[in-house]
Design a protein around this motif. Structure first.
Motif, short mmCIF file in Angstrom:
data_model
loop_
_atom_site.label_atom_id
_atom_site.label_comp_id
_atom_site.label_asym_id
_atom_site.label_seq_id
_atom_site.Cartn_x
_atom_site.Cartn_y
_atom_site.Cartn_z
N GLU A 243 4.57 23.26 8.40
CA GLU A 243 3.73 22.91 7.25
C GLU A 243 2.25 23.06 7.60
O GLU A 243 1.45 23.56 6.79
CB GLU A 243 4.01 21.46 6.82
CG GLU A 243 5.37 21.27 6.17
CD GLU A 243 5.47 21.96 4.82
OE1 GLU A 243 4.42 22.17 4.17
OE2 GLU A 243 6.59 22.32 4.43
N THR A 244 1.89 22.65 8.80
CA THR A 244 0.50 22.80 9.22
C THR A 244 0.12 24.28 9.29
O THR A 244 -0.94 24.69 8.83
CB THR A 244 0.29 22.16 10.61
OG1 THR A 244 0.62 20.78 10.54
CG2 THR A 244 -1.14 22.34 11.08
N SER A 245 1.02 25.03 9.84
CA SER A 245 0.75 26.47 9.96
C SER A 245 0.63 27.12 8.60
O SER A 245 -0.24 27.96 8.36
CB SER A 245 1.87 27.11 10.78
OG SER A 245 1.55 28.43 11.11
N GLY A 246 1.51 26.72 7.70
CA GLY A 246 1.49 27.31 6.37
C GLY A 246 0.23 26.95 5.59
O GLY A 246 -0.35 27.76 4.87
N VAL B 200 -2.87 25.34 19.81
CA VAL B 200 -3.33 24.26 18.93
C VAL B 200 -2.14 23.48 18.39
O VAL B 200 -2.15 22.24 18.35
CB VAL B 200 -4.18 24.82 17.78
CG1 VAL B 200 -4.36 23.79 16.67
CG2 VAL B 200 -5.55 25.25 18.30
N LEU B 201 -1.12 24.18 17.98
CA LEU B 201 0.06 23.50 17.43
C LEU B 201 0.68 22.59 18.49
O LEU B 201 1.10 21.45 18.19
CB LEU B 201 1.08 24.51 16.93
CG LEU B 201 0.69 25.28 15.66
CD1 LEU B 201 1.72 26.35 15.34
CD2 LEU B 201 0.52 24.34 14.47
N VAL C 180 -8.93 23.20 17.03
CA VAL C 180 -8.96 24.66 17.12
C VAL C 180 -10.20 25.11 17.86
O VAL C 180 -10.16 25.95 18.76
CB VAL C 180 -8.94 25.29 15.70
CG1 VAL C 180 -9.23 26.79 15.78
CG2 VAL C 180 -7.60 25.05 15.03
N ARG C 181 -11.29 24.52 17.49
CA ARG C 181 -12.58 24.90 18.07
C ARG C 181 -12.60 24.65 19.56
O ARG C 181 -12.97 25.53 20.36
CB ARG C 181 -13.66 24.11 17.37
CG ARG C 181 -14.97 24.79 17.28
CD ARG C 181 -15.91 24.03 16.37
NE ARG C 181 -17.23 24.60 16.53
CZ ARG C 181 -18.06 24.25 17.48
NH1 ARG C 181 -17.71 23.30 18.35
NH2 ARG C 181 -19.24 24.81 17.60
N ASN C 182 -12.19 23.46 19.96
CA ASN C 182 -12.23 23.14 21.38
C ASN C 182 -11.25 24.00 22.17
O ASN C 182 -11.56 24.46 23.27
CB ASN C 182 -11.92 21.65 21.58
CG ASN C 182 -13.09 20.77 21.16
OD1 ASN C 182 -14.22 21.22 21.09
ND2 ASN C 182 -12.79 19.52 20.85
N THR C 183 -10.09 24.24 21.59
CA THR C 183 -9.11 25.08 22.28
C THR C 183 -9.63 26.50 22.43
O THR C 183 -9.50 27.12 23.49
CB THR C 183 -7.78 25.09 21.49
OG1 THR C 183 -7.34 23.75 21.27
CG2 THR C 183 -6.71 25.87 22.24
#
Lengths: 184, 365
Positions: A20-23, A50-51, A74-77
């Motif tokens: 769901e997050t990815s979608g 990130v996931l 996301v940014r930090n990764t």
């Protein structure tokens, strides 16, 4: 499914949380990662990381604003991966350009304390950003959080490229002056 | 702290700021890119027109070598011809010898002309030669740009141009031997002629056209173009922020309107770009024509911090002249009027020198 329901899936350790997050946010995350890293492959690798980080962080974290939380992860990764990949050289990415631009904001080296943590820096930036007009703040955040190119910022916000450049330049100068006062 | 720490610090800012920016940026999946309001306007359709630019050697003063006959560059609707007199000795741009050479039909109303002009900042002064010169630049909003010198107040509806144009001192300066100062009544008429637009007035008449539109596309090699537009409707459109197309009427028309039509402003539009994108320019530009016929163009520059752009930026300004009094332009000089840099005079000098090197002015014979 809204953000609260997605977070609930994380708490239930239901792997649908990831799909769901990815979608819902996959495109945005990938674009942000690509701007930082400059490569589609690296961006996809970053998004996978990130996931995994989300799965490990939620719980115990229960972010109130999931989208913003995601942007931070996301940014930090991506920045971690960027440093790893570009230890020897940098250039050609929005990250490199942004680093050059932000270097202007820093006072002379002999006036600055070393090694402030990201969290402390973030707090300091919050105090700075709080006093900015909304549009100026949005443009500044789009540039240095989302690393959006100037032309894209102009297109998305409906202002001219010249104006975006002016806003960024003046805000960087303001940040430089402001940091000169904040940093003993 | 270093730049990396600062960049990382942005990850930790208030989530509300992230969301607000996200919304402002509308970073939605598959959202098409929309065009931004750009100062570089899309050019008029002018592919049939030769580009008339002014060329100078790098590092040297600009010179205008002369105009090529530009008949092919006019928007032809039968019968319009362009005559330009070139002085081999003086290398000047000189208007047609007489108004019989070329005429343009001008029709239209100026219902919102005064309002539009009031929205712009018009700087007007009188040269020692007696030419009444106005400049209308496109100013960004005040929170974007603070000029080093405040502009002159704009015209307001109902005001006479005498408030900002002719002064007793200027009139005396303009006089040559044997001439007498114009009477107050005459002066008021002349002043009114500088800014002739009256709301709701329909007018038609003839005005000389000097040069037609030139190509101002983003593919310019880096040059300066002059276009003298003597079409009142085009002037109105320009002041309204539009990109006017010059239209040329058929043949010659007799003028049948009040005097102010013949004294309608002529607009000399000057636009230029930098070929080298080391320097970014922004903000208002101004143009002033001095008593020696030198066109001074002022730009506002600042360093782009190393960021490069692939598309050249085209900036323009315009001069409005009283109708029929387009003066000779003998030379062009670029002046650095304002810059944003924190290192004082040495940087200013560096900027100025770089400006002269970077701006290529090409003149086509």
């Amino acid at each position: 499914m809204d953000d609260c329901e997605i977070i609930e899936l994380f708490f239930q350790r239901d792997e649908r949380a990831l799909s769901e997050t990815s979608g819902r946010y996959g495109g945005m995350c990938c674009r942000l990662a690509k701007r930082i890293l400059g490569s589609q492959e690296d961006a996809e690798e970053c998004c996978n990381d990130v996931l995994l980080k989300l799965w490990n962080a939620i719980p115990p974290d229960r972010p109130q604003r999931f989208a913003a939380y995601l942007v931070r992860v996301v940014r930090n990764t991506a920045l971690d991966l960027y440093e790893k990949l570009h230890a020897a050289k940098r250039g050609g990415t929005q990250t490199a350009v942004a680093l050059d631009e932000l270097a202007e904001c820093l006072p002379a080296p002999d006036d600055v304390e070393e090694a402030q943590s990201a969290a402390e820096t973030g707090e300091m930036l919050n105090r700075f950003l709080a006093d900015l007009p909304d549009q100026t703040r949005n443009i500044f955040v789009l540039r240095y959080v989302y690393l959006m190119p100037v032309k894209d910022i102009a297109a998305k916000t409906g202002v001219s490229v010249s104006k975006v450049k002016v806003v960024l330049h003046r805000t960087r100068n303001a940040l430089k002056k402001w940091m000169g006062g904040e940093i003993p | 702290m270093n730049a990396k720490t600062l960049l990382r610090g942005f990850s930790e800012i208030d989530p509300r700021y992230l969301e607000a920016a996200m919304q402002a940026g509308a970073d939605a999946e598959g959202e098409p890119e929309t065009g931004a309001k750009a100062h570089a306007k899309s050019p008029p359709e002018a592919e049939a027109m030769p580009v008339v630019t002014v060329h100078r050697n790098v590092g040297k003063r600009l010179r205008i070598a002369g105009w090529a006959a530009a008949a092919a560059c006019l928007l032809l609707v039968g019968g319009a011809m362009l005559h330009l007199r070139q002085s081999a000795k003086e290398n000047v741009l000189i208007p047609p010898a007489s108004q019989d050479d070329l005429y343009v039909e001008i029709t239209g109303t100026a219902a919102t002309a005064l309002t539009t002009v009031s929205a712009q900042t018009v700087t007007t002064h009188t040269t020692a030669a007696g030419h009444i010169v106005s400049t209308a630049g496109t100013l960004p909003p005040e929170d974007e740009f603070t000029p080093s010198e405040p502009p002159q107040p704009a015209f307001t509806e109902g005001s006479t141009a005498a408030q900002t144009v002719l002064t007793q001192t200027a009139v005396q300066t303009a006089l040559t031997d044997g001439e007498t100062a114009p009477s107050a009544e005459t002066r008021a008429t002349e002043d009114a002629g500088v800014h002739p637009f009256r709301p709701g007035t329909a007018y038609a008449g003839q005005m000389p056209v000097l040069v037609a539109m030139a190509d101002r596309s983003g593919t310019l090699p880096g040059g300066m173009q002059f276009e003298a537009v003597n079409d009142a409707q085009a002037v109105l459109q320009y002041l309204a922020g539009d990109d006017p197309a010059v239209t040329v009427g058929e043949g010659q028309k007799d003028s049948s309107t009040a005097d102010f039509i013949m004294r309608s402003p002529e607009m000399l539009r000057v636009c230029w770009q930098t070929a080298d994108h080391r320097w970014e320019e922004y903000g208002v530009q101004s143009a002033v024509l001095d008593a020696d016929g030198v066109l001074h163009l002022s730009v506002c520059m600042y360093s782009g911090g190393g960021q490069t752009e692939t598309a050249p930026w085209i900036y323009e300004t315009a001069l409005l002249f009283a109708g029929g009094s387009m003066p000779a332009i003998r030379d062009v000089q670029l002046d650095l009027q304002y810059f944003e840099e924190q290192n004082g005079i040495s940087q200013w000098l560096a900027f100025n020198a770089a400006l002269q090197d970077d701006v290529q002015i090409q003149y086509a014979q």
